[in-house]
Design a protein around this motif. Structure first.
Motif, PDB file in Angstrom:
ATOM      1  N   GLY A 195       0.784  -1.219   0.000  1.00 59.50           N
ATOM      2  CA  GLY A 195       0.000   0.000   0.000  1.00 59.50           C
ATOM      3  C   GLY A 195       0.818   1.272   0.000  1.00 59.50           C
ATOM      4  O   GLY A 195       0.262   2.372  -0.107  1.00 59.50           O
ATOM      5  N   VAL A 196       2.144   1.131   0.102  1.00 60.67           N
ATOM      6  CA  VAL A 196       3.050   2.285   0.184  1.00 60.67           C
ATOM      7  C   VAL A 196       3.884   2.389  -1.084  1.00 60.67           C
ATOM      8  O   VAL A 196       4.487   1.403  -1.521  1.00 60.67           O
ATOM      9  CB  VAL A 196       3.987   2.169   1.407  1.00 60.67           C
ATOM     10  CG1 VAL A 196       4.982   3.325   1.433  1.00 60.67           C
ATOM     11  CG2 VAL A 196       3.191   2.123   2.696  1.00 60.67           C
ATOM     12  N   ASP A 197       3.925   3.578  -1.673  1.00 61.38           N
ATOM     13  CA  ASP A 197       4.824   3.852  -2.793  1.00 61.38           C
ATOM     14  C   ASP A 197       6.176   4.226  -2.198  1.00 61.38           C
ATOM     15  O   ASP A 197       6.411   5.373  -1.825  1.00 61.38           O
ATOM     16  CB  ASP A 197       4.285   4.993  -3.648  1.00 61.38           C
ATOM     17  CG  ASP A 197       5.150   5.258  -4.871  1.00 61.38           C
ATOM     18  OD1 ASP A 197       6.286   4.736  -4.945  1.00 61.38           O
ATOM     19  OD2 ASP A 197       4.702   6.016  -5.757  1.00 61.38           O
ATOM     20  N   ALA A 198       7.051   3.258  -2.050  1.00 62.90           N
ATOM     21  CA  ALA A 198       8.328   3.465  -1.367  1.00 62.90           C
ATOM     22  C   ALA A 198       9.259   4.415  -2.107  1.00 62.90           C
ATOM     23  O   ALA A 198      10.252   4.872  -1.542  1.00 62.90           O
ATOM     24  CB  ALA A 198       9.028   2.119  -1.149  1.00 62.90           C
ATOM     25  N   HIS A 199       8.944   4.719  -3.375  1.00 58.73           N
ATOM     26  CA  HIS A 199       9.747   5.693  -4.123  1.00 58.73           C
ATOM     27  C   HIS A 199       9.309   7.125  -3.828  1.00 58.73           C
ATOM     28  O   HIS A 199       9.952   8.069  -4.290  1.00 58.73           O
ATOM     29  CB  HIS A 199       9.635   5.430  -5.624  1.00 58.73           C
ATOM     30  CG  HIS A 199      10.241   4.124  -6.048  1.00 58.73           C
ATOM     31  ND1 HIS A 199      11.604   3.911  -6.052  1.00 58.73           N
ATOM     32  CD2 HIS A 199       9.667   2.967  -6.469  1.00 58.73           C
ATOM     33  CE1 HIS A 199      11.850   2.680  -6.465  1.00 58.73           C
ATOM     34  NE2 HIS A 199      10.695   2.083  -6.718  1.00 58.73           N
ATOM     35  N   ARG A 200       8.219   7.278  -3.066  1.00 56.42           N
ATOM     36  CA  ARG A 200       7.720   8.617  -2.737  1.00 56.42           C
ATOM     37  C   ARG A 200       7.453   8.720  -1.236  1.00 56.42           C
ATOM     38  O   ARG A 200       6.344   9.003  -0.799  1.00 56.42           O
ATOM     39  CB  ARG A 200       6.460   8.928  -3.553  1.00 56.42           C
ATOM     40  CG  ARG A 200       6.714   9.058  -5.048  1.00 56.42           C
ATOM     41  CD  ARG A 200       5.507   9.645  -5.761  1.00 56.42           C
ATOM     42  NE  ARG A 200       4.386   8.711  -5.764  1.00 56.42           N
ATOM     43  CZ  ARG A 200       3.142   9.079  -6.096  1.00 56.42           C
ATOM     44  NH1 ARG A 200       2.865  10.341  -6.412  1.00 56.42           N
ATOM     45  NH2 ARG A 200       2.171   8.176  -6.090  1.00 56.42           N
ATOM     46  N   VAL A 201       8.494   8.477  -0.468  1.00 58.25           N
ATOM     47  CA  VAL A 201       8.421   8.610   0.987  1.00 58.25           C
ATOM     48  C   VAL A 201       9.227   9.831   1.404  1.00 58.25           C
ATOM     49  O   VAL A 201      10.410   9.946   1.078  1.00 58.25           O
ATOM     50  CB  VAL A 201       8.944   7.350   1.706  1.00 58.25           C
ATOM     51  CG1 VAL A 201       9.015   7.582   3.217  1.00 58.25           C
ATOM     52  CG2 VAL A 201       8.054   6.145   1.393  1.00 58.25           C
ATOM     53  N   ALA A 202       8.582  10.754   2.112  1.00 53.03           N
ATOM     54  CA  ALA A 202       9.254  11.941   2.638  1.00 53.03           C
ATOM     55  C   ALA A 202       9.542  11.713   4.117  1.00 53.03           C
ATOM     56  O   ALA A 202       8.655  11.290   4.869  1.00 53.03           O
ATOM     57  CB  ALA A 202       8.369  13.175   2.457  1.00 53.03           C
ATOM     58  N   VAL A 203      10.775  11.984   4.547  1.00 57.15           N
ATOM     59  CA  VAL A 203      11.130  11.873   5.952  1.00 57.15           C
ATOM     60  C   VAL A 203      10.980  13.254   6.583  1.00 57.15           C
ATOM     61  O   VAL A 203      11.455  14.253   6.040  1.00 57.15           O
ATOM     62  CB  VAL A 203      12.558  11.302   6.135  1.00 57.15           C
ATOM     63  CG1 VAL A 203      13.620  12.166   5.480  1.00 57.15           C
ATOM     64  CG2 VAL A 203      12.864  11.077   7.600  1.00 57.15           C
ATOM     65  N   VAL A 204      10.288  13.321   7.713  1.00 55.56           N
ATOM     66  CA  VAL A 204       9.920  14.606   8.310  1.00 55.56           C
ATOM     67  C   VAL A 204      10.327  14.633   9.779  1.00 55.56           C
ATOM     68  O   VAL A 204      10.529  13.588  10.412  1.00 55.56           O
ATOM     69  CB  VAL A 204       8.406  14.874   8.184  1.00 55.56           C
ATOM     70  CG1 VAL A 204       7.963  14.785   6.731  1.00 55.56           C
ATOM     71  CG2 VAL A 204       7.603  13.892   9.037  1.00 55.56           C
TER      72      VAL A 204
END
Length: 318
Positions: free
Chosen positions: A268-277
């Motif tokens: 369910g996660v697009d791992a190529h579009r993960v932002a670390v905050v």
């Protein structure tokens, strides 16, 4: 960091073409420029009084991130990739955050999944990321928008006081954590009260994020290392014979990278579009995680302050 754009102002940097990996320059160079210590001609190292009068800010010189240690200027992407980026990372590994030791292998276990959380608005998952020898583990809480078609982009960050504080959702388990009792001047293991659910919701707009089609994942700071002197004894650094060789921010950043390892296997996660905050000390953590790990598409660091995105050589502020 792989995608996204970070702007470094007043750095006197000549642009070069770095192609799709250009954002990685921004992350590493930002860490270098903002936190570089003083050299001859700049302000001396050590404590200095707070200055809130910007007109009295003394002159300072920023290092050029595109000049290598031997004085060679970076003029193409391969020079950055093969030489300059490793030089900058080595400075921070050896002099600031330390190096991650060889640690036991980790497992990622899906502990629970509620497909109708938050009144049907979300899919809530809880992963246990743990060492195979049982020496350490952290809870990774994940929210995904219900009914999403395919995988979604996601925000990943470390929270200050426990996963249960980011949302009043009664389905979030409350985990015991080591804390420092300022009045008693001692550490203690406590289970936070139920009244602390959702206490930090102002910094974690879960339902707004979900409504806009994004996911959110978080881990608690205390799961990795409680934030007080001696807290390392109750976290991932507990087994180290020389815990000073790897700092708390280094350990926190490492854990976010391990969380991304887990998320890469979630359909369910697009791992190529993960932002670390991150905010404040966790803002420093987000910067260091993104500088090291190019899988992160973006770094969002809020109020990271001295040692973070503030320019150390610029004597202004606290």
């Amino acid at each position: 960091m792989r995608r996204g754009t970070t702007v470094v102002e007043n750095a006197n940097v000549q642009p070069i073409s770095l192609g799709r990996k250009g954002a990685a320059l921004s992350a590493v160079a930002t860490v270098m420029i903002m936190t570089s210590s003083s050299t001859a001609g700049d302000q001396p190292l050590g404590p200095r009084p707070a200055s809130m009068d910007e007109s009295r800010t003394p002159a300072f010189t920023l290092p050029d991130p595109l000049v290598m240690n031997d004085g060679t200027r970076v003029t193409n992407a391969s020079q950055w990739r093969d030489r300059r980026r490793p030089e900058i990372l080595e400075l921070y590994l050896s002099r600031v955050y330390g190096r991650a030791p060889v640690l036991p292998a980790l497992t990622n276990e899906l502990v629970s999944c509620d497909p109708a959380a938050l009144g049907g608005k979300a899919v809530r998952k809880l992963y246990k990321v743990a060492a195979v020898d049982g020496s350490w583990g952290m809870d990774l809480l994940v929210y995904l928008p219900a009914g999403a078609e395919g995988s979604v982009p996601l925000f990943l960050g470390m929270n200050f006081d426990g996963n249960h504080t980011i949302c009043a959702d009664p389905g979030i388990s409350i985990r015991e954590q080591w804390t420092w009792d300022g009045k008693a001047k001692r550490e203690k293991l406590v289970r936070p009260d139920d009244e602390t659910r959702g206490r930090s919701v102002g910094g974690w707009p879960v339902e707004t994020i979900l409504a806009r089609g994004y996911g959110l994942a978080t881990v608690a700071r205390a799961d990795v290392e409680p934030d007080y002197d001696g807290g390392w004894k109750h976290g991932v650094r507990a087994g180290m014979t020389r815990p000073e060789d790897w700092g708390a921010i280094g350990a926190w950043a490492w854990s976010l990278c391990r969380a991304l390892d887990c998320l890469e296997n979630d359909p369910g996660v697009d791992a190529h579009r993960v932002a670390v905050v991150g905010h404040s000390r966790m803002g420093k953590t987000a910067l260091w995680a993104g500088a090291q790990d190019e899988r992160f598409a973006m770094v969002i660091s809020n109020n990271s302050g001295e040692g973070g995105a503030a320019i150390t050589r610029r004597c202004f502020g606290e």
